[in-house]
Design a protein around this motif. Sequence first.
Motif, short mmCIF file in Angstrom:
data_model
loop_
_atom_site.label_atom_id
_atom_site.label_comp_id
_atom_site.label_asym_id
_atom_site.label_seq_id
_atom_site.Cartn_x
_atom_site.Cartn_y
_atom_site.Cartn_z
N PHE A 1 0.86 -1.18 0.00
CA PHE A 1 0.00 0.00 0.00
C PHE A 1 0.89 1.23 0.00
N PHE A 2 0.89 1.95 -1.11
CA PHE A 2 1.66 3.18 -1.26
C PHE A 2 0.78 4.34 -0.83
N LEU A 3 1.31 5.18 0.05
CA LEU A 3 0.53 6.28 0.60
C LEU A 3 1.32 7.58 0.52
N GLY A 4 0.77 8.57 -0.18
CA GLY A 4 1.40 9.88 -0.23
C GLY A 4 1.36 10.52 1.15
N ALA A 5 2.50 11.07 1.57
CA ALA A 5 2.59 11.69 2.89
C ALA A 5 3.22 13.07 2.77
N GLY A 6 2.86 13.78 1.72
CA GLY A 6 3.38 15.13 1.53
C GLY A 6 4.77 15.13 0.94
N ALA A 7 5.76 15.45 1.74
CA ALA A 7 7.14 15.54 1.25
C ALA A 7 7.74 14.16 0.97
N THR A 8 7.18 13.12 1.57
CA THR A 8 7.65 11.75 1.37
C THR A 8 6.45 10.86 1.08
N PHE A 9 6.71 9.58 0.88
CA PHE A 9 5.61 8.62 0.76
C PHE A 9 5.94 7.41 1.62
N GLN A 10 4.93 6.61 1.87
CA GLN A 10 5.09 5.43 2.72
C GLN A 10 4.66 4.19 1.94
N ILE A 11 5.27 3.06 2.31
CA ILE A 11 4.87 1.77 1.76
C ILE A 11 4.51 0.87 2.94
N TRP A 12 3.27 0.44 2.97
CA TRP A 12 2.72 -0.33 4.08
C TRP A 12 2.28 -1.72 3.66
N ASN A 13 2.34 -2.65 4.58
CA ASN A 13 1.54 -3.86 4.49
C ASN A 13 0.12 -3.34 4.70
N PRO A 14 -0.81 -3.60 3.78
CA PRO A 14 -2.14 -3.01 3.92
C PRO A 14 -2.84 -3.37 5.23
N HIS A 15 -2.64 -4.58 5.71
CA HIS A 15 -3.29 -4.99 6.95
C HIS A 15 -2.67 -4.29 8.17
N LYS A 16 -1.36 -4.03 8.12
CA LYS A 16 -0.70 -3.26 9.19
C LYS A 16 -1.25 -1.83 9.21
N PHE A 17 -1.47 -1.27 8.02
CA PHE A 17 -2.03 0.08 7.98
C PHE A 17 -3.41 0.09 8.65
N LEU A 18 -4.24 -0.90 8.32
CA LEU A 18 -5.58 -0.96 8.91
C LEU A 18 -5.50 -1.11 10.43
N GLU A 19 -4.52 -1.85 10.93
CA GLU A 19 -4.33 -2.02 12.37
C GLU A 19 -3.91 -0.72 13.06
N HIS A 20 -2.98 -0.01 12.45
CA HIS A 20 -2.35 1.14 13.09
C HIS A 20 -3.00 2.49 12.79
N CYS A 21 -3.83 2.56 11.79
CA CYS A 21 -4.29 3.87 11.34
C CYS A 21 -5.81 3.99 11.25
#
Length: 174
Positions: free
Chosen positions: A133-153
């Motif tokens: 899961f690629f996520l734009g974060a303004g000045a940078t971007f993040q790459i997540w395990n999609p299930h970890k993202f759902l857990e943490h965010c």
Amino acid sequence: MEIRDFFHGSALNGVDAKGRVSLPAPFRTVIDRRTHRALMPGEFPSSEKFILLGEHERLPCLQGFDPAYSPELHSYVGQRVDGRDDGMDRMSAMDFEQMDVFGAYLQANYDDAGRMVLSPMFRAIAELDGLAFFLGAGATFQIWNPHKFLEHCQDKPRVVRALEFMLKEKGAKA
């Protein structure tokens, strides 16, 4: 250099057994724009395309950016050092902090279609297995395990809804 182009949006891309994944096209556009803006007069862009990728400092994901973002990182390190009161002289503190920040990021090359290979270390750090899961974060971007993202965010409902939709489209469980 003032940052004028930011990473927006998100994408859910497959990661194969060898770690091959596609860097989203909108992210490549931002990288290209920043890279061209960072060139000095008379310099020509390199034919080599790459990002810098490393473990996020606070979140269980990877953080990526273009090489032109490095001066921002350097400034960040300076601010961190200036805010400390541990008795260490500034030069030593800068050296110590720069090891941690700059040493954590490695070059990841990608081709014209955006295909790149995530090393086994990066796949292990972010627990990437099948989807990224690629996520734009303004000045940078993040790459997540999609299930970890759902857990943490869960406190990011708009992004959670978008990710859940993307997972459903790919036939994966949320």
